[in-house]
Design a protein around this motif. Structure first.
Motif, short mmCIF file in Angstrom:
data_model
loop_
_atom_site.label_atom_id
_atom_site.label_comp_id
_atom_site.label_asym_id
_atom_site.label_seq_id
_atom_site.Cartn_x
_atom_site.Cartn_y
_atom_site.Cartn_z
N GLY A 111 -44.21 -68.80 -22.05
CA GLY A 111 -44.41 -70.18 -22.69
C GLY A 111 -45.78 -69.82 -23.68
N VAL A 112 -46.26 -68.70 -23.61
CA VAL A 112 -47.52 -68.48 -24.41
C VAL A 112 -46.77 -67.44 -25.65
N SER A 113 -46.98 -67.90 -26.91
CA SER A 113 -46.28 -66.96 -28.08
C SER A 113 -47.07 -65.85 -28.40
N ILE A 114 -46.51 -64.91 -28.91
CA ILE A 114 -47.50 -63.80 -29.65
C ILE A 114 -48.51 -64.29 -30.61
N LEU A 115 -48.16 -65.48 -31.18
CA LEU A 115 -49.15 -66.13 -32.01
C LEU A 115 -50.39 -66.67 -31.31
N ALA A 116 -50.06 -67.20 -30.24
CA ALA A 116 -51.28 -67.96 -29.59
C ALA A 116 -52.04 -66.72 -29.01
N LEU A 117 -51.31 -65.67 -28.43
CA LEU A 117 -52.10 -64.60 -27.85
C LEU A 117 -53.00 -63.91 -28.83
N LEU A 118 -52.62 -63.52 -30.02
CA LEU A 118 -53.46 -63.02 -31.03
C LEU A 118 -54.28 -63.77 -31.33
N ALA A 119 -54.25 -65.01 -31.70
CA ALA A 119 -55.06 -66.00 -32.15
C ALA A 119 -56.20 -66.20 -31.21
N ALA A 120 -55.90 -66.36 -29.95
CA ALA A 120 -56.96 -66.53 -28.96
C ALA A 120 -57.65 -65.21 -28.38
N ALA A 121 -56.79 -64.02 -28.51
CA ALA A 121 -57.58 -62.87 -27.87
C ALA A 121 -58.51 -61.78 -28.76
N THR A 122 -58.13 -62.11 -30.13
CA THR A 122 -58.93 -61.16 -30.84
C THR A 122 -60.22 -61.62 -31.59
N GLY A 226 -52.28 -77.78 -21.11
CA GLY A 226 -51.60 -77.63 -19.72
C GLY A 226 -52.37 -76.33 -19.00
N LEU A 227 -51.32 -76.17 -17.79
CA LEU A 227 -51.97 -75.01 -17.27
C LEU A 227 -51.83 -73.81 -17.98
N SER A 228 -51.02 -73.51 -18.89
CA SER A 228 -50.56 -72.21 -19.49
C SER A 228 -51.90 -72.00 -20.37
N GLY A 229 -52.37 -72.92 -20.93
CA GLY A 229 -53.92 -72.94 -21.81
C GLY A 229 -54.93 -72.44 -20.98
N ILE A 230 -55.18 -73.11 -19.72
CA ILE A 230 -56.04 -73.11 -18.88
C ILE A 230 -56.04 -71.66 -18.36
N LEU A 231 -54.89 -71.20 -17.98
CA LEU A 231 -54.79 -69.78 -17.26
C LEU A 231 -55.00 -68.63 -18.24
N LEU A 232 -54.47 -69.03 -19.54
CA LEU A 232 -54.77 -68.08 -20.47
C LEU A 232 -56.27 -67.79 -20.86
N GLY A 233 -57.05 -69.20 -20.81
CA GLY A 233 -58.23 -68.96 -21.06
C GLY A 233 -59.08 -68.02 -19.87
N VAL A 234 -58.63 -68.07 -18.65
CA VAL A 234 -59.09 -67.37 -17.56
C VAL A 234 -58.91 -66.01 -17.64
N LEU A 235 -57.61 -65.61 -18.12
CA LEU A 235 -57.20 -64.37 -18.33
C LEU A 235 -57.83 -63.64 -19.45
N ALA A 298 -57.36 -75.64 -25.30
CA ALA A 298 -57.83 -75.12 -23.86
C ALA A 298 -58.77 -73.95 -23.75
N CYS A 299 -58.10 -72.82 -24.48
CA CYS A 299 -58.98 -71.60 -24.27
C CYS A 299 -60.38 -71.53 -24.74
N VAL A 300 -60.68 -72.47 -25.90
CA VAL A 300 -61.99 -72.51 -26.19
C VAL A 300 -62.87 -73.15 -25.32
N LEU A 301 -62.59 -74.05 -24.75
CA LEU A 301 -63.57 -74.66 -23.61
C LEU A 301 -63.51 -73.96 -22.30
N VAL A 302 -62.28 -73.24 -21.97
CA VAL A 302 -62.45 -72.51 -20.52
C VAL A 302 -63.26 -71.33 -20.71
N THR A 303 -63.09 -70.62 -21.85
CA THR A 303 -63.80 -69.16 -22.00
C THR A 303 -65.34 -69.69 -22.27
N ALA A 304 -65.53 -70.90 -22.95
CA ALA A 304 -66.88 -71.15 -23.18
C ALA A 304 -67.92 -71.50 -21.85
N ILE A 305 -66.99 -71.93 -20.71
CA ILE A 305 -67.54 -72.20 -19.69
C ILE A 305 -67.52 -70.93 -18.56
#
Length: 336
Positions: A111-122, A226-235, A298-305
């Motif tokens: 449920g995590v698109s390549i767009l979401a991965l690139l935007a959040a990871a790079t 949701g859970l996918s965004g939180i897990l993505l932030g942790v990852l 979700a990634c913004v807040l999870v990774t900032a913490i």
């Protein structure tokens, strides 16, 4: 009862006790107000200008001020550190996501698109990087903020999507992001007085632009991730922060100080807008924008913490935290 500094309530010192707290606490406060009482920030005048619309100009000032602290004596180490951070935080993650996309297609995985991965990871949260390196880093680490100036926003997402014929690299926007830092370096080396005057800028502007950025993060969007965004932030904290950690240890040979690399394992607040920007360049990504935006919020807040907590824990575990804190304060005092 006031302390020896005339302080009734130690707000600033309390914020500083939390890793990245100078940015994190205002960011969370801004998110709460922006979600539940957005009208309070729309009354206009100086109130709206400072608390809602100040992020970009204050970040620009911070970038300029950071540049003034980079002298010719520290320029080489700064460029080396910047290169390692960009390689480990943007280039390698981007290549990995593109490789995944070649297998899964634009839909990505779970449920995590390549767009979401690139935007959040790079990209990375440059303000938080400065907050952590200001407490535990050296001049070369603080100067590596230029990595955040380069990778912030949609630039790397468009770059890697462009490898598949999607999007274009906005060169002028990239140049505009880097130019304040370059001008700061020039001014700081031409006139050391400017370096002295601008030394306190990070402690002044970080809480204000963090609050302003927070007002643009709707907690409903974070919940929708949701859970996918939180897990993505942790990852992303573990993987991209871990890559920068390895870069510090293997390429820069920083030994016990390498834990600070995890402070780069973040997602920038500006990246929340990246899916919409990419979709404007290529409408075929429009179907992913809504979900990707909520996941990135979700990634913004999870990774900032997580990122500053993990960086600080490793530095303390290696025994480098106290030494770095003292040397960082001494370096900034000497620069003044």
């Amino acid at each position: 009862m006031r302390d020896g500094h005339g302080t009734l309530v130690p707000l600033f010192r309390t914020m500083n006790r939390l890793p990245g707290g100078l940015m994190l606490i205002p960011l969370l406060l801004g998110s709460v107000i922006g979600t539940f009482a957005p009208g309070a920030l729309e009354i206009g005048g100086f109130t709206t200008a400072l608390f809602k619309d100040s992020a970009l100009p204050l970040i620009a000032l911070l970038i300029f001020a950071t540049g003034t602290q980079v002298t010719m004596r520290t320029g080489g180490p700064v460029l080396a550190t910047t290169g390692v951070v960009l390689l480990a935080k943007s280039v390698i993650p981007g290549l990995l996501v593109i490789a995944l996309g070649a297998v899964t297609g634009a839909d990505g995985v779970l449920g995590v698109s390549i767009l979401a991965l690139l935007a959040a990871a790079t990209n990375s949260n440059g303000g938080l990087w400065l907050a952590v390196t200001g407490q535990y880093g050296r001049a070369r680490d603080r100067g590596a903020y230029i990595a955040g100036a380069i990778n912030d926003g949609p630039f790397f997402a468009l770059l890697f999507l462009g490898a598949s014929g999607l999007g274009e690299i906005p060169f002028l926007a990239l140049l505009a992001a880097v130019l304040p830092f370059v001008l700061g370096v020039i001014v700081g080396n031409v006139d050391a007085k400017w370096r002295e005057v601008l030394t306190p800028v990070p402690n002044i502007v970080i809480p204000f632009f963090s609050f302003s950025l927070g007002t643009g993060i709707n907690l409903a969007d974070v919940a929708a991730g949701g859970l996918s965004g939180i897990l993505l932030g942790v990852l992303l904290t573990v993987v991209t922060g871990g890559l920068v950690y390895l870069g510090y240890r293997v390429l820069l040979r920083r030994g016990a100080e390498s834990g600070i690399g995890f402070a780069a394992g973040t997602t920038s607040g500006n990246s929340v807008a990246t899916p919409a920007i990419v979709a404007a360049a290529d409408p075929s990504f429009q179907q992913y924008v809504g979900t990707a935006t909520s996941q990135i919020a979700a990634c913004v807040l999870v990774t900032a913490i997580l990122a500053p907590l993990l960086a600080t824990w490793l530095l303390k575990r290696s025994g480098a935290a106290d030494t770095l804190a003292k040397e960082s304060a001494a370096e900034q005092e000497a620069a003044a």
